[in-house]
Design an enzyme around this catalytic site. Structure first.
Site, PDB file in Angstrom:
ATOM      1  CD  GLU A  61      37.184  17.568  55.323  1.00 47.54           C
ATOM      2  OE1 GLU A  61      36.419  16.662  55.008  1.00 47.54           O
ATOM      3  OE2 GLU A  61      37.594  17.759  56.485  1.00 47.54           O
ATOM      4  NE  ARG A 296      37.527  23.797  68.168  1.00 50.35           N
ATOM      5  CZ  ARG A 296      37.114  23.560  66.929  1.00 50.35           C
ATOM      6  NH1 ARG A 296      37.901  22.953  66.065  1.00 50.35           N
ATOM      7  NH2 ARG A 296      35.916  23.907  66.535  1.00 50.35           N
ATOM      8  CE  LYS A 306      34.258  23.236  57.744  1.00 51.48           C
ATOM      9  NZ  LYS A 306      35.044  22.509  56.764  1.00 51.48           N
TER      10      LYS A 306
HETATM   11  P1  ATP Z   1      34.740  21.858  61.540  1.00 48.93           P
HETATM   12  O1  ATP Z   1      34.998  20.899  62.656  1.00 48.93           O
HETATM   13  O2  ATP Z   1      33.882  23.007  61.897  1.00 48.93           O
HETATM   14  O3  ATP Z   1      34.354  21.200  60.255  1.00 48.93           O
HETATM   15  P2  ATP Z   1      37.343  21.762  60.576  1.00 48.93           P
HETATM   16  O4  ATP Z   1      38.585  21.980  61.340  1.00 48.93           O
HETATM   17  O5  ATP Z   1      37.018  20.352  60.261  1.00 48.93           O
HETATM   18  O6  ATP Z   1      36.161  22.490  61.298  1.00 48.93           O
HETATM   19  P3  ATP Z   1      38.350  22.604  58.081  1.00 48.93           P
HETATM   20  O7  ATP Z   1      37.605  22.995  56.873  1.00 48.93           O
HETATM   21  O8  ATP Z   1      39.146  21.364  58.047  1.00 48.93           O
HETATM   22  O9  ATP Z   1      37.291  22.568  59.236  1.00 48.93           O
HETATM   23  O10 ATP Z   1      39.240  23.811  58.640  1.00 48.93           O
HETATM   24  C1  ATP Z   1      40.062  24.626  57.883  1.00 48.93           C
HETATM   25  C2  ATP Z   1      41.029  25.317  58.818  1.00 48.93           C
HETATM   26  O11 ATP Z   1      40.341  26.083  59.773  1.00 48.93           O
HETATM   27  C3  ATP Z   1      41.883  24.315  59.576  1.00 48.93           C
HETATM   28  O12 ATP Z   1      43.222  24.684  59.434  1.00 48.93           O
HETATM   29  C4  ATP Z   1      41.422  24.418  60.988  1.00 48.93           C
HETATM   30  O13 ATP Z   1      42.484  24.248  61.861  1.00 48.93           O
HETATM   31  C5  ATP Z   1      40.840  25.823  61.078  1.00 48.93           C
HETATM   32  N1  ATP Z   1      39.756  25.880  62.062  1.00 48.93           N
HETATM   33  C6  ATP Z   1      38.598  25.206  62.046  1.00 48.93           C
HETATM   34  N2  ATP Z   1      37.877  25.473  63.145  1.00 48.93           N
HETATM   35  C7  ATP Z   1      38.577  26.363  63.877  1.00 48.93           C
HETATM   36  C8  ATP Z   1      38.368  27.050  65.132  1.00 48.93           C
HETATM   37  N3  ATP Z   1      37.274  26.861  65.859  1.00 48.93           N
HETATM   38  N4  ATP Z   1      39.328  27.904  65.551  1.00 48.93           N
HETATM   39  C9  ATP Z   1      40.433  28.110  64.825  1.00 48.93           C
HETATM   40  N5  ATP Z   1      40.701  27.505  63.652  1.00 48.93           N
HETATM   41  C10 ATP Z   1      39.793  26.642  63.175  1.00 48.93           C
HETATM   42 MG    MG Z   2      38.347  19.153  59.156  1.00 49.04          MG
END
Ligand code: ATP
Ligand code: MG
Length: 593
Positions: A61, A296, A306
């Site tokens: 995102e 994760r 984030k």
């Molecule tokens: P955040 O909670 O930090 O915003 P998010 O999962 O909402 O993380 P996205 O931009 O939706 O952020 O993530 C893009 C991809 O990165 C997704 O496929 C997610 O599964 C992966 N991802 C995000 N955080 C992690 C993590 N800590 N370890 C492994 N993969 C991750």
């Molecule tokens: Mg997300």
């Protein structure tokens, strides 16, 4: 694919690799066609056989900068595609009508490229936006209504919540659940046409209000929200829910293995339900993508959210997204991490199906292992005190500077030698002198002999102190005929040697000594406020002296400062008359302490 590393058959297997290898062996996706772009079933069918053996995707995102957790996901998705003759799609998940910030989009693309990956394959740029599929998503919703699989619910949000039930109680059917197909269709079109207020109705899947999996109790597919979308403007006042949009995005893009984090495990039955229904209706390519979940990344002393990272930036606890203490990819880069180190880290931690915490030292060790064979060596004095060689004029001659040299890299003689001058006055580490040496201390104390690395042996005489008892200068005598590399140099045995920088040719440098940003191993765990766990000593700036070879260091260039660890010339502040180094990591692990 732009492969960042050679395909390595000896790579450790994991459950995802096993699934992919099984699918390849069984030809699960071998019959698929590819329209050349994301498409529905009929368009894909007109295309050629899919040239990609597998398709994965990285779907962030665009609401912040990527962090080390995303790096794991990027290495995983792009790495699997590379290793199995597949393609990994770069997809922005922008179904939320929130302002898309170009800064974040650019930052994310830069981060993926910097990590060494590319979404160009077979002459196509696989760069996509989920919002490009809004028309199809709408069409799929009408199909679901027509097939009796969806209905417009006009209960209030409170009623909906109450009727959903919970883990111990089944849900209750909405009074709107038995509406006719015609009524649902016209009501849904009214939603689309702006005839209903925001929140007045939602489109729901008609599955099972008594399902033990609450996600299958008629989940919402569309909601009404009057909001501008950066891509589609005000064309829509209804937007798809993430859980509805994501499987469709995967299906249109011919994704084979849709890899996500464990919190989506309970969503998998809905993912399959939805794609099964759309496949039955002939809307999407078959066999449809499958979702697989992995744990994760949780890294000790590090935040991987984030939202929280944004708070650190917005509230100025750090200097920005690229502050070298930040676990963002831009922060790690500025700190001195390399793409190779992050790839190595991702490989070493592997993928598993159980949540765990990875020790920060694993990340640092990957960096050391990457930099050790590459980084040029240099001498630096980080906490300088002056050493005066009292018999220099007498033995070497007044004003004489003695040329010394050392290999750029001890295991790569072909990289040549660095040169620097020894003179009467040198900078040495304050901690290399002790008036009364503790047991096992072999460096400078009155009467003891040590070697100046790459130079002569000296014998300590004593030191001068100020009124507060702080040492202001150390004195020593040079022992003649002991210069390193000359015949007989070893005739005088010493137990210690010390690094130094000449006062005559040393370069003054700002060195930023970074430490962990949080003092708690799991910041914010157990209802603690993560802001209160910020380490107040995470940055110490010192004035150091470094050897003259570093005068030509370029921004981003990495070095091993002998004894001290790995340092990088700061990519923002170094240069144009300023010498600025960041400490990436010490020589040895200090995280266990
Ligand atoms: P955040 O909670 O930090 O915003 P998010 O999962 O909402 O993380 P996205 O931009 O939706 O952020 O993530 C893009 C991809 O990165 C997704 O496929 C997610 O599964 C992966 N991802 C995000 N955080 C992690 C993590 N800590 N370890 C492994 N993969 C991750
Ligand atoms: Mg997300």
């Amino acid at each position: 694919m732009n492969a960042p590393a050679e395909k390595d058959a000896a790579k450790p297997s994991n459950f995802l690799r096993q699934i992919i290898e099984r699918d390849l062996e069984q030809g699960t996706y071998a019959q698929r066609h590819w329209a050349g772009h994301p498409a529905d079933a009929s368009d894909h069918l007109k295309g050629q056989a899919d040239p990609a053996k597998i398709r994965t995707r990285f779907p962030p995102e665009p609401n912040g900068y990527l962090h080390v957790g995303h790096a794991k996901s990027i290495c995983l998705n792009f790495g699997l595609a590379r290793d199995y003759n597949g393609v990994c799609h770069m997809r922005f998940d922008d179904t939320n009508p929130e302002k898309e910030e170009q800064e974040y989009v650019d930052g994310i693309l830069d981060a993926v490229k910097w990590l060494g990956f590319s979404w160009d394959a077979n002459g196509t740029s696989h760069y996509y936006h989920a919002s490009d599929y809004f028309d199809f998503m709408y069409r799929a919703a009408e199909y679901l209504i027509e097939a009796g699989h969806a209905y417009v619910d006009e209960q209030t949000p409170e009623q909906m919540r109450a009727n959903r039930g919970d883990f111990s109680r089944p849900g209750t059917d909405s009074p709107y659940r038995s509406r006719s197909i015609e009524e649902n269709l016209s009501r849904f079109r009214e939603m689309r046409d702006g005839k209903l207020a925001d929140g007045a109705a939602v489109l729901r899947a008609k599955i099972d209000m008594a399902s033990p999996n609450i996600n299958l109790r008629d989940p919402a597919l569309y909601r009404i929200k009057r909001a501008e979308h950066h891509n589609t403007g005000d064309k829509w006042c209804i937007y798809p829910m993430y859980t509805y949009a994501h499987p469709i995005e995967d299906a249109l893009e011919n994704i084979t293995h849709s890899i996500c984090t464990l919190e989506f495990e309970d969503q998998r039955p809905f993912y399959d339900w939805l794609l099964d229904r759309l496949a039955e209706g002939g809307l999407i390519n078959q066999p449809h993508p499958r979702q697989y979940e992995f744990a994760r990344l949780n890294l000790t002393y590090v935040l991987t959210s984030k939202r929280k990272l944004k708070q650190l930036v917005d509230e100025k606890h750090v200097s920005g997204w690229d502050d070298p203490r930040m676990p963002t990819i831009v922060g790690l880069r500025r700190r001195g991490y390399t793409p190779e180190a992050l790839q190595l880290f991702a490989e070493r931690i592997g993928v598993s199906k159980a949540d765990s915490w990875i020790d920060y030292s694993v990340l640092e060790q990957a960096l050391r292992d990457d930099l050790d064979p590459k980084a040029a060596r240099a001498m630096a004095v980080l906490d300088p005190v002056k050493l005066v060689i009292t018999n220099w004029d007498e033995i070497m001659g007044a004003g004489f500077l003695d040329a010394c040299s050392a290999p750029v890299h001890p295991h790569a003689p072909e990289r040549g030698r660095r040169e620097f001058m020894c003179g009467k006055e040198l900078w040495i580490e304050r901690s290399d002198y002790e008036e009364t040496p503790p047991k096992g201390f072999f460096r400078l104390f009155p009467g003891n002999k040590v070697r100046l690395k790459y130079g002569h042996v000296i014998e300590c005489i004593g030191a001068t102190k100020d009124a507060n008892g702080n040492v202001t200068e150390v004195q020593a005598k040079l022992v003649p005929d002991t210069k390193s590399g000359t015949p007989g140099a070893d005739a005088v045995k010493v137990k210690g040697n010390i690094s130094w920088v000449g006062v005559a040719d040393g370069v003054k440098a700002e060195v930023r000594l970074y430490d962990r940003l949080f003092s708690a191993a799991q910041p914010g765990a157990g209802d603690k406020d993560f802001l209160e766990e910020i380490n107040p000593d995470s940055l110490k700036v010192v004035t150091a002296y470094v050897e003259p070879s570093l005068k030509s260091a370029k921004g981003d260039e990495k070095f091993q400062f002998e004894r001290h660890g790995y340092f990088v010339a700061d990519r923002k502040d170094h240069g144009e008359g300023k010498t600025v180094f960041n400490r990436v990591a010490g020589m040895k692990d200090s995280w266990g302490k």
